[in-house]
Design a protein around this motif. Sequence first.
Motif, short mmCIF file in Angstrom:
data_model
loop_
_atom_site.label_atom_id
_atom_site.label_comp_id
_atom_site.label_asym_id
_atom_site.label_seq_id
_atom_site.Cartn_x
_atom_site.Cartn_y
_atom_site.Cartn_z
N HIS A 175 -12.20 15.92 1.47
CA HIS A 175 -13.29 16.82 1.89
C HIS A 175 -14.59 16.05 2.06
N LEU A 176 -14.74 14.96 1.33
CA LEU A 176 -15.94 14.13 1.48
C LEU A 176 -16.04 13.54 2.88
N PHE A 177 -14.90 13.21 3.47
CA PHE A 177 -14.88 12.70 4.84
C PHE A 177 -15.33 13.79 5.81
N THR A 178 -14.91 15.03 5.57
CA THR A 178 -15.34 16.15 6.39
C THR A 178 -16.85 16.33 6.27
N VAL A 179 -17.39 16.21 5.06
CA VAL A 179 -18.83 16.32 4.85
C VAL A 179 -19.56 15.20 5.60
N PHE A 180 -19.04 13.99 5.55
CA PHE A 180 -19.64 12.86 6.27
C PHE A 180 -19.70 13.14 7.77
N ILE A 181 -18.62 13.66 8.32
CA ILE A 181 -18.58 13.97 9.75
C ILE A 181 -19.63 15.04 10.08
N GLY A 182 -19.70 16.07 9.25
CA GLY A 182 -20.68 17.12 9.48
C GLY A 182 -22.11 16.62 9.41
N LEU A 183 -22.41 15.79 8.42
CA LEU A 183 -23.76 15.22 8.30
C LEU A 183 -24.10 14.34 9.49
N ASN A 184 -23.11 13.58 9.97
CA ASN A 184 -23.34 12.72 11.13
C ASN A 184 -23.63 13.57 12.37
N LEU A 185 -22.88 14.65 12.57
CA LEU A 185 -23.14 15.54 13.71
C LEU A 185 -24.52 16.18 13.59
N PHE A 186 -24.89 16.56 12.38
CA PHE A 186 -26.19 17.19 12.15
C PHE A 186 -27.34 16.24 12.48
N GLN A 187 -27.27 15.01 11.98
CA GLN A 187 -28.35 14.07 12.26
C GLN A 187 -28.37 13.68 13.73
N ALA A 188 -27.20 13.60 14.38
CA ALA A 188 -27.16 13.25 15.80
C ALA A 188 -27.81 14.32 16.65
N SER A 189 -27.74 15.57 16.21
CA SER A 189 -28.37 16.64 16.98
C SER A 189 -29.89 16.53 16.98
N PHE A 190 -30.46 15.90 15.96
CA PHE A 190 -31.91 15.73 15.90
C PHE A 190 -32.37 14.39 16.44
N THR A 191 -31.62 13.33 16.14
CA THR A 191 -32.07 11.99 16.51
C THR A 191 -31.49 11.49 17.83
N GLY A 192 -30.34 12.03 18.23
CA GLY A 192 -29.67 11.53 19.43
C GLY A 192 -28.87 10.27 19.18
N PHE A 193 -28.90 9.75 17.95
CA PHE A 193 -28.14 8.55 17.61
C PHE A 193 -26.78 8.93 17.06
N CYS A 194 -25.74 8.42 17.69
CA CYS A 194 -24.37 8.68 17.25
C CYS A 194 -23.57 7.38 17.37
N PRO A 195 -23.07 6.86 16.24
CA PRO A 195 -22.30 5.62 16.31
C PRO A 195 -21.07 5.72 17.22
N ALA A 196 -20.39 6.86 17.20
CA ALA A 196 -19.22 7.02 18.07
C ALA A 196 -19.62 6.97 19.54
N ALA A 197 -20.76 7.55 19.88
CA ALA A 197 -21.24 7.52 21.27
C ALA A 197 -21.52 6.09 21.70
N LYS A 198 -22.11 5.30 20.80
CA LYS A 198 -22.37 3.89 21.13
C LYS A 198 -21.07 3.14 21.41
N ILE A 199 -20.06 3.39 20.58
CA ILE A 199 -18.77 2.71 20.74
C ILE A 199 -18.10 3.13 22.04
N PHE A 200 -18.05 4.44 22.30
CA PHE A 200 -17.41 4.92 23.52
C PHE A 200 -18.15 4.46 24.77
#
Length: 67
Positions: free
Chosen positions: A30-55
Amino acid sequence: MSLDRVVMSFAGVMVLVSVALSYYVSPMWHLFTVFIGLNLFQASFTGFCPAAKIFKKLGIKSGCAFN
């Protein structure tokens, strides 16, 4: 397929995988799910997404969300 759709598809698959792992393997996943959610949340404000950079480096064309 645009970068936006690839990133959102990837995030959705990761959430489903982490839920399955938490059900079949250990609730600690569940901690991994929380990490994914937090990453999506911060990406919505900052526009920075590590997965987007990789893709983007893999040659996926940019959409309107991740320029």
